[in-house]
Design an enzyme around this catalytic site. Structure first.
Site, PDB file in Angstrom:
ATOM      1  N   HIS A  10       0.869  -1.190   0.000  1.00 12.57           N
ATOM      2  CA  HIS A  10       0.000   0.000   0.000  1.00 12.57           C
ATOM      3  C   HIS A  10       0.901   1.234   0.000  1.00 12.57           C
ATOM      4  CE1 HIS A  10      -3.785   2.150   1.654  1.00 12.57           C
ATOM      5  NE2 HIS A  10      -2.861   3.080   1.455  1.00 12.57           N
ATOM      6  N   HIS A  54       1.623   5.256  -2.278  1.00  9.79           N
ATOM      7  CA  HIS A  54       1.027   6.304  -3.126  1.00  9.79           C
ATOM      8  C   HIS A  54       2.145   6.937  -3.941  1.00  9.79           C
ATOM      9  CE1 HIS A  54      -3.007   6.448  -1.179  1.00  9.79           C
ATOM     10  NE2 HIS A  54      -2.334   5.966  -0.145  1.00  9.79           N
ATOM     11  N   LYS A 114       1.768  10.568  -5.273  1.00 13.39           N
ATOM     12  CA  LYS A 114       1.893  11.706  -4.358  1.00 13.39           C
ATOM     13  C   LYS A 114       3.300  11.849  -3.790  1.00 13.39           C
ATOM     14  CE  LYS A 114      -2.754  11.310  -2.295  1.00 13.39           C
ATOM     15  NZ  LYS A 114      -3.292   9.958  -2.315  1.00 13.39           N
ATOM     16  N   HIS A 163      -9.388   2.050   0.969  1.00  9.73           N
ATOM     17  CA  HIS A 163      -9.026   2.777   2.191  1.00  9.73           C
ATOM     18  C   HIS A 163     -10.306   2.761   3.035  1.00  9.73           C
ATOM     19  CE1 HIS A 163      -5.652   4.340  -0.126  1.00  9.73           C
ATOM     20  NE2 HIS A 163      -5.191   4.970   0.932  1.00  9.73           N
ATOM     21  N   GLU A 171     -10.443   5.047   7.923  1.00 13.43           N
ATOM     22  CA  GLU A 171      -9.170   5.634   8.349  1.00 13.43           C
ATOM     23  C   GLU A 171      -9.504   6.795   9.278  1.00 13.43           C
ATOM     24  OE1 GLU A 171      -6.698   6.944   5.127  1.00 13.43           O
ATOM     25  OE2 GLU A 171      -5.084   7.619   6.446  1.00 13.43           O
ATOM     26  N   ASP A 183       2.557   3.143   2.904  1.00  7.21           N
ATOM     27  CA  ASP A 183       1.584   4.217   2.686  1.00  7.21           C
ATOM     28  C   ASP A 183       2.296   5.453   2.128  1.00  7.21           C
ATOM     29  OD1 ASP A 183      -0.953   5.197   2.500  1.00  7.21           O
ATOM     30  OD2 ASP A 183      -1.303   5.420   4.631  1.00  7.21           O
ATOM     31  N   ASN A 184       2.079   6.600   2.719  1.00 12.58           N
ATOM     32  CA  ASN A 184       2.589   7.840   2.123  1.00 12.58           C
ATOM     33  C   ASN A 184       4.056   8.065   2.445  1.00 12.58           C
ATOM     34  OD1 ASN A 184      -0.469   8.243   2.891  1.00 12.58           O
ATOM     35  ND2 ASN A 184      -0.022   9.461   1.081  1.00 12.58           N
TER      36      ASN A 184
HETATM   37 ZN    ZN Z   1      -3.116   5.124   1.589  1.00 11.24          ZN
END
Ligand code: ZN
Length: 439
Positions: free
Chosen positions: A88, A90, A93, A241, A244, A341-342
């Site tokens: 997972h 991104h 971004k 998602h 969250e 994630d990010n």
């Molecule tokens: Zn995410």
């Protein structure tokens, strides 16, 4: 950075025939594997057949004293894991943090900052940043990476979507890159629109997954049903998602499980975050996990962003961690993955696509007792993303035998302290040593 950076001169890429004295995690060893005098699993000798692992046996004591054969390499108890899955992320971004102004704390503030940054996005900008992320992931030993891609267009395809598709083709053979459409749940309210969106994702081809952002602020059960129905119709897996937030009334996960059962959903559904489960009534949460244990549903916890974004208010110390019930889920046989994630974007200013670094955070956030032996599978089990019945479907007990010789070796770490001393590390890919991790 050019492709040459990833493939050093072939002269430097030796191909060992045997790796002697590897310390494999308990989850990757047969049930009857012997223990060493320390009580830890005995070391293993791995025999390679070109790009595959042909055999694994308990470390032969004699091999430590005998003259090494050509192609033997002694690991002397170095920790060894299969190459990572980062399930997972991104990439679209990533690495935007340098051009952001001050954002409000928390998830919704980060979303606002991201929307503002999107004015800078061009295909070239996305490609440059995503490539940087893939290069980092590759250097750290990842071989399978799934990225979400923001998709706000109800009747079009976002510019980042085909860029990620091109990158998946370019990186084929080095790294499996999957892409998930990250759409707002209400986009699926109209069944015809839901079908159109699913058709666009399906037309992308292998590695494309239908996804949405499911939150109490945009809750719409009909939309979720239409999403799952459209995915079923177009033979797509789903990656959401979900919940969250620390809002006990969030019902995305419970509804996903209920609708999957109603539809007899045959693909795999991945639910990321599910933070709300940690603040809901304990008995109902456990009952929901009992139900999920019967479904092809994988949970992904994202400790770094959860710690940063949940319970976040300016000037106030956070009280709640936001990590979902990963121990209770695992106790019920539910596949649980941990992921980055990010990375260096408004949602998370740190991170570097390094699963070992992530495990350090997870160990503290979720109080994991034996990260290497019991939890490192949550960085490695790419089969937990596969649909039931597929050739790559989850195995009851994973094995390295017959698998690609894609391994990460932590030369200076031990099972008590890992993921401390996660560098230096070496990465074996298709049976050959590749570039070591630089950071
Ligand atoms: Zn995410």
């Amino acid at each position: 950075m050019t492709t040459d950076t990833f493939f050093p001169a072939s002269a430097a890429e030796t191909a060992p025939r045997r790796l002697l004295g590897a310390r494999l995690p308990a989850w990757l060893l047969p049930a009857q594997w012997p223990a060493a005098s320390s009580g830890q699993p005995a070391w293993a000798d791995l025999t390679l057949d070109r790009d595959r692992i042909a055999a694994i046996a308990p470390h032969a004591v004699s091999s430590t004293g005998a003259a090494p054969q050509a192609g033997d390499e002694r690991l002397d108890g170095a920790l060894v894991l299969p190459c990572f899955v980062d399930a997972h992320t991104h990439l679209d971004k990533a690495y935007t943090v340098s051009r952001l102004g001050q954002a409000e704390p928390g998830l919704l503030g980060a979303i606002e900052a991201m929307v503002a940054d999107r004015a800078h996005w061009t295909a070239a900008d996305v490609r440059t940043r995503a490539t940087r992320g893939l290069a980092r992931a590759w250097a750290h030993g990842t071989r399978h990476l799934r990225t979400h891609v923001d998709w706000t267009e109800a009747d079009g395809i976002p510019l980042a979507w085909p860029v990620l598709r091109e990158l998946a083709q370019e990186w084929r053979g080095r790294l499996v890159l999957e892409q998930v459409s990250l759409m707002k749940l209400p986009m699926f309210e109209d069944p015809a629109r839901a079908d159109w969106l699913a058709r666009q994702v399906a037309a992308t081809g292998e590695g494309a997954v239908l996804g949405a952002f499911v939150h109490s602020t945009n809750w719409n059960e009909n939309a979720l049903r239409h999403l799952l129905q459209a995915a079923q119709r177009h033979d797509l897996d789903v990656d959401l998602h979900v919940d969250e937030e620390l809002q006990p009334r969030a019902q995305g996960l419970a509804a996903t499980a209920r609708i999957m059962r109603e539809l007899g959903f045959e693909g795999r559904v991945v639910c990321g975050h599910t933070c709300a489960l940690a603040v809901q009534d304990h008995d109902s949460a456990l009952r929901l996990l009992d139900e999920i244990g019967q479904l092809p549903l994988t949970l992904i916890a994202l400790p770094t962003t959860n710690l940063l974004l949940q319970d976040a208010t300016t000037g106030r110390t956070p009280r709640t961690r936001g990590i979902t019930l990963i121990k209770e889920a695992r106790a019920r046989g539910i596949p649980v993955l941990l992921a980055s994630d990010n990375v260096q974007d408004p949602f998370c200013r740190i991170g570097n696509f390094d699963p070992a670094e992530l495990m350090g955070t997870a160990t503290l956030a979720a109080q994991l007792e034996r990260p290497f032996d019991d939890w490192s599978d949550s960085l490695c089990r790419s089969d937990w993303l596969a649909r039931p019945g597929a050739a790559s479907a989850p195995a009851a007990r994973p094995t390295l035998i017959g698998r690609p010789a894609d391994l990460v070796v932590f030369d200076e770490a031990d099972a008590w302290s890992w993921p401390a001393h996660a560098t230096p590390r070496r990465v074996l890919r298709a049976g050959r040593w590749r570039q070591a991790s630089a950071t």
